[in-house]
Write a protein that holds these residues in place. Structure first.
Motif, PDB file in Angstrom:
ATOM      1  N   MET A 156     -20.775 -18.538 -27.606  1.00  0.00           N
ATOM      2  CA  MET A 156     -21.444 -19.799 -27.269  1.00  0.00           C
ATOM      3  C   MET A 156     -22.854 -19.478 -26.809  1.00  0.00           C
ATOM      4  N   ASP A 157     -23.707 -19.103 -27.786  1.00  0.00           N
ATOM      5  CA  ASP A 157     -25.073 -18.707 -27.478  1.00  0.00           C
ATOM      6  C   ASP A 157     -26.043 -19.874 -27.593  1.00  0.00           C
ATOM      7  N   VAL A 158     -25.527 -21.103 -27.608  1.00  0.00           N
ATOM      8  CA  VAL A 158     -26.392 -22.268 -27.744  1.00  0.00           C
ATOM      9  C   VAL A 158     -27.157 -22.498 -26.442  1.00  0.00           C
ATOM     10  N   THR A 159     -28.441 -22.806 -26.566  1.00  0.00           N
ATOM     11  CA  THR A 159     -29.244 -23.197 -25.406  1.00  0.00           C
ATOM     12  C   THR A 159     -29.755 -24.609 -25.621  1.00  0.00           C
ATOM     13  N   PHE A 160     -30.062 -25.276 -24.508  1.00  0.00           N
ATOM     14  CA  PHE A 160     -30.390 -26.700 -24.565  1.00  0.00           C
ATOM     15  C   PHE A 160     -31.721 -26.977 -23.879  1.00  0.00           C
ATOM     16  N   GLY A 161     -32.378 -28.038 -24.353  1.00  0.00           N
ATOM     17  CA  GLY A 161     -33.642 -28.425 -23.765  1.00  0.00           C
ATOM     18  C   GLY A 161     -33.658 -29.868 -23.316  1.00  0.00           C
ATOM     19  N   LEU A 162     -34.033 -30.070 -22.067  1.00  0.00           N
ATOM     20  CA  LEU A 162     -34.264 -31.403 -21.516  1.00  0.00           C
ATOM     21  C   LEU A 162     -35.730 -31.624 -21.167  1.00  0.00           C
ATOM     22  N   LEU A 163     -36.477 -30.513 -20.984  1.00  0.00           N
ATOM     23  CA  LEU A 163     -37.871 -30.597 -20.537  1.00  0.00           C
ATOM     24  C   LEU A 163     -38.774 -30.785 -21.752  1.00  0.00           C
ATOM     25  N   GLY A 164     -38.711 -31.976 -22.289  1.00  0.00           N
ATOM     26  CA  GLY A 164     -39.337 -32.320 -23.559  1.00  0.00           C
ATOM     27  C   GLY A 164     -38.328 -33.135 -24.339  1.00  0.00           C
ATOM     28  N   PRO A 165     -38.471 -33.281 -25.654  1.00  0.00           N
ATOM     29  CA  PRO A 165     -37.424 -33.951 -26.435  1.00  0.00           C
ATOM     30  C   PRO A 165     -36.099 -33.211 -26.304  1.00  0.00           C
ATOM     31  N   LEU A 171     -27.173 -34.170 -18.457  1.00  0.00           N
ATOM     32  CA  LEU A 171     -27.518 -34.647 -17.124  1.00  0.00           C
ATOM     33  C   LEU A 171     -26.304 -34.708 -16.203  1.00  0.00           C
ATOM     34  N   ALA A 172     -25.112 -34.732 -16.772  1.00  0.00           N
ATOM     35  CA  ALA A 172     -23.896 -34.750 -15.950  1.00  0.00           C
ATOM     36  C   ALA A 172     -23.603 -33.383 -15.351  1.00  0.00           C
ATOM     37  N   ARG A 173     -24.311 -32.324 -15.788  1.00  0.00           N
ATOM     38  CA  ARG A 173     -24.187 -30.974 -15.224  1.00  0.00           C
ATOM     39  C   ARG A 173     -22.731 -30.479 -15.212  1.00  0.00           C
ATOM     40  N   ASP A 219     -23.728 -22.903 -19.311  1.00  0.00           N
ATOM     41  CA  ASP A 219     -24.134 -22.113 -18.151  1.00  0.00           C
ATOM     42  C   ASP A 219     -25.516 -22.542 -17.691  1.00  0.00           C
ATOM     43  N   ARG A 220     -25.856 -22.185 -16.451  1.00  0.00           N
ATOM     44  CA  ARG A 220     -27.173 -22.566 -15.930  1.00  0.00           C
ATOM     45  C   ARG A 220     -28.299 -21.956 -16.751  1.00  0.00           C
ATOM     46  N   GLU A 221     -28.086 -20.731 -17.242  1.00  0.00           N
ATOM     47  CA  GLU A 221     -29.145 -20.083 -18.026  1.00  0.00           C
ATOM     48  C   GLU A 221     -29.351 -20.752 -19.374  1.00  0.00           C
ATOM     49  N   ALA A 222     -28.375 -21.587 -19.793  1.00  0.00           N
ATOM     50  CA  ALA A 222     -28.437 -22.170 -21.133  1.00  0.00           C
ATOM     51  C   ALA A 222     -29.237 -23.465 -21.191  1.00  0.00           C
ATOM     52  N   ARG A 244     -32.690 -23.657 -15.607  1.00  0.00           N
ATOM     53  CA  ARG A 244     -33.449 -22.401 -15.444  1.00  0.00           C
ATOM     54  C   ARG A 244     -34.725 -22.650 -14.658  1.00  0.00           C
ATOM     55  N   PHE A 245     -35.359 -23.757 -14.941  1.00  0.00           N
ATOM     56  CA  PHE A 245     -36.575 -24.139 -14.220  1.00  0.00           C
ATOM     57  C   PHE A 245     -36.301 -24.217 -12.726  1.00  0.00           C
TER      58      PHE A 245
END
Length: 686
Positions: A1-10, A37-39, A101-104, A109-110
């Motif tokens: 599960m090496d997927v990472t996600f972005g919220l800081l932007g689109p 956003l539900a963390r 994960d938090r790193e994802a 991460r920010f």
């Protein structure tokens, strides 16, 4: 599960190879954003329906949500076999939960990087603030700016980012990089004119960059911007105070040398960058001087100087110019008082680099330069840092170690050259090397006191404050080892005065240790416990790991070694012996009843380092050897400690005291006599 996600932007997702994942239509991305956003908490299907359709949802809304989730699962885990449950976007009770994960997740991460930056010293914090701000690709959930379910998190993260911009600027100002802060702060106040702290920081940065007029203009524009943004007339109090301070500084520049220095520094460094070409050798020389000065500014500066010094030496060696390399290596004449290197591997390599440079110069090279290189060899070979072979065992006969002999001869030759040339600064550096190589035998406190006295006189006569502090610290240690405490007290007071006057904060770490030792000598170990707790905490953040690591074990050993018994092994279970483990372990093994293992350990333990704690560590080994009847170590300890009989064990370090060495020698003699009686009485005894 090496997927990472972005919220800081689109809203976005990337696979393990860094390529964007095709998330599909806006509704798909909206579901993903809502789940992020539900963390990690479950979001019921009904709540998803309410959030996605703020007005009246269609009759098929629940089915649509399930369709969106199914499409997201295919996008996020394209290699998942059919009918195998998703491991990432899971069904949980009445709804869905995203496992990440938090790193994802970039927003998480920010936040974590912000927390690390807030705890770090300014030099270390700047790259962390940069890293945190670099995670932003645009506004939070930029493709859903009006979503009610996102509003609170958008506002919170936006506020954190604005604070981070200002705290990064604050850190840049703290490290003297005012010019680097100006451009970002201009953009910051243009985008957010209601941020009073932003205007104050921009004005401060401009002032420290030598642009006072612009700074005052910025404060005036900031006041107008706050009023235009709806602020109350008295809202700009920080702006008014900043303006008053700047005007006061122009009227009283002579009374504010620190502010003038910051301004001159900013202008001078900018001029240097413009005037001196990149990759110029002049930059190597300037960097060497900067690192030398940085090393005495405190914990942060010392760590930074140590980290960059090896790189500077490597850069100098790659020029192919042996004399240039020699000058760069020999320029780091920072006073050094602690005999265990903070980075033994790095110190050993620097010693070898100095030896290589001296060999390339040859005996006919510039004498002063040769003396500097030899002094580097002597200083960096402190303790056992430059050892190129395993240390000989404590249970064996003394061995002449070639690497140590080379270091001692380097120190002697450096002093001879410096005396012949009559160069006070060079002699001060050479005497520092002589001090580091004055531990060839136990009981050298009087010799070190003489070195410290000469160094102090030389530094006073020729105004070399850094080496005056060093000379007095050397005397402080030596006098403590000799039990001459009134004289040592006077040196400690003078060191503190010099440290305040010449901004040498690390010197007071050593005087704090001495005062804890002094309390223990006067009032007993129990009375010194509070002082030691304080100084251990202070040392942990001093930037001197060679001093800090294992120091708590030495302190814990004081009441043990000042008595006659063995320690309670449980008292040491939570302590890290650090570099002292080889010499402490046999005593703890003996105390725990592991007699055979203690004897085996004593048979192979290396001799204690030739440094400020060698007498103390020989006493520790002798106590362990007496407990388990290990005669070879007892005899060797007896021989080594004999020349130090008039000193206090460990007190020559200025850190701890295990009491009179004469008392430890008496205990060794008793143990040896008992061993000889047992040997004579046993069949075939020797």
């Amino acid at each position: 599960m090496d997927v990472t996600f972005g919220l800081l932007g689109p809203v976005a997702a990337w696979g393990g190879d860094g390529a964007p994942l095709p998330l599909g239509a806006p509704r798909h991305r909206e579901v993903l954003g809502r789940l992020l956003l539900a963390r990690g908490r479950v979001v019921p299907v009904g709540r998803l329906v309410e959030d996605l359709w703020e007005d009246e949802p269609p009759a098929a809304a629940v089915g649509a949500v399930r369709t969106f989730v199914a499409a997201l699962r295919r996008a996020l885990e394209p290699g998942r076999p059919p009918r195998q449950p998703s491991r990432l976007l899971v069904t949980d009770g009445p709804g869905y939960r995203l496992r990440a994960d938090r790193e994802a997740v970039d927003a998480w991460r920010f936040e974590d990087t912000l927390a690390r930056a807030a705890e770090a010293a300014p030099h270390a914090a700047v790259p962390l603030w940069n890293e945190a701000l670099g995670t932003w690709r645009g506004p939070v959930l930029a493709d859903f700016p009006a979503a009610a379910w996102a509003a609170a998190e958008q506002a919170r993260l936006r506020s954190l980012r604005l604070d981070a911009v200002e705290r990064r600027a604050d850190a840049l100002l703290a490290i003297g990089a005012a010019r680097d802060a100006v451009a970002d702060l201009r953009a910051h106040v243009a985008d957010h004119p209601g941020r009073e702290d932003g205007w104050v920081l921009l004005a401060t940065a401009l002032d420290r960059a030598g642009r006072l007029g612009e700074a005052l203009d910025v404060l005036a524009r900031g006041r107008d911007a706050l009023l235009a943004a709806g602020g109350r007339p008295g809202h700009g109090g920080a702006l008014a105070r900043a303006a008053a301070e700047l005007r006061s500084s122009t009227a009283e520049t002579a009374a504010d040398p620190a502010g003038m220095a910051d301004s001159v520094w900013g202008r001078a460094t900018a001029s240097y960058d413009r005037s001196v070409p990149a990759r110029s050798r002049a930059r190597l020389h300037a960097t060497a001087g900067l690192l030398r000065d940085l090393a005495v500014t405190g914990a942060d500066g010392l760590e930074e100087a140590r980290r960059h010094r090896a790189d500077l030496v490597a850069a100098a060696e790659t020029t192919g110019d042996p004399e240039l390399a020699a000058r760069i290596i020999g320029s780091y004449d920072v006073p050094a008082v602690w005999t265990r290197a903070d980075d033994p591997a790095g110190a050993g390599e620097l010693s070898r680099a100095a030896a290589r440079a001296a060999a390339r110069l040859g005996p006919d090279g510039p004498s002063a330069l040769r003396a500097r290189l030899l002094s580097v060899v002597a200083v960096e070979s402190r303790g056992d840092a430059a050892a190129d072979a395993p240390l000989p065992p404590a249970a064996g006969a003394p061995v002449t170690e070639p690497w140590r002999l080379r270091a001692e001869r380097a120190a002697e030759e450096a002093v001879r050259i410096a005396r012949r040339l009559g160069d006070p600064s060079l002699l001060a550096f050479a005497l520092n090397g002589a001090f580091m190589q004055s531990f060839t035998r136990c009981g050298s406190a009087a010799e070190r006191d003489a070195i410290g006295a000469e160094l102090t006189r030389l530094a006073v006569d020729h105004q070399i404050p850094g080496h005056e502090v060093l000379g007095r610290l050397v005397r402080l240690q030596a006098l403590s080892g000799l039990g001459s405490f009134p004289e040592a007290d006077a040196e400690a007071d003078e060191i503190d005065r010099l440290a305040r006057r010449n901004e040498r904060p690390l010197a007071t770490v050593f005087t704090a240790w001495y005062r804890a030792l002094r309390t223990g000598e006067t009032d007993g170990p129990s009375a010194a416990r509070g002082r030691y707790a304080h100084v251990l905490a202070r040392t942990a953040g001093s930037g001197m790991p060679g001093l800090a690591r294992g120091a708590a074990v030495l302190v814990a050993l004081i009441p043990v070694m000042r008595g006659d018994g063995l320690p309670d092994a449980d008292d040491f279970a939570h302590l890290d012996p650090g570099p002292y483990r080889p010499w402490v372990d046999p005593l703890l093994l003996a105390a725990s009843g592991a007699v055979d293992e203690a004897r085996r350990t004593l048979a192979t333990v290396p001799r204690p380092p030739h440094d400020l704690l060698q007498e103390a560590l020989w006493c520790v080994l002798a106590r362990a050897a007496a407990a388990v009847g290990h005669a070879p170590v007892l005899r060797r300890a007896r021989d080594e400690l004999d020349s130090a009989e008039a000193e206090l064990a460990g007190a020559g370090s200025g850190l701890i005291s295990f009491g009179p060495i004469a008392r430890h020698l008496e205990a060794v003699d008793v143990a040896l006599e008992g061993h000889e009686r047992r040997s004579a009485g046993s069949p075939g005894g020797t």
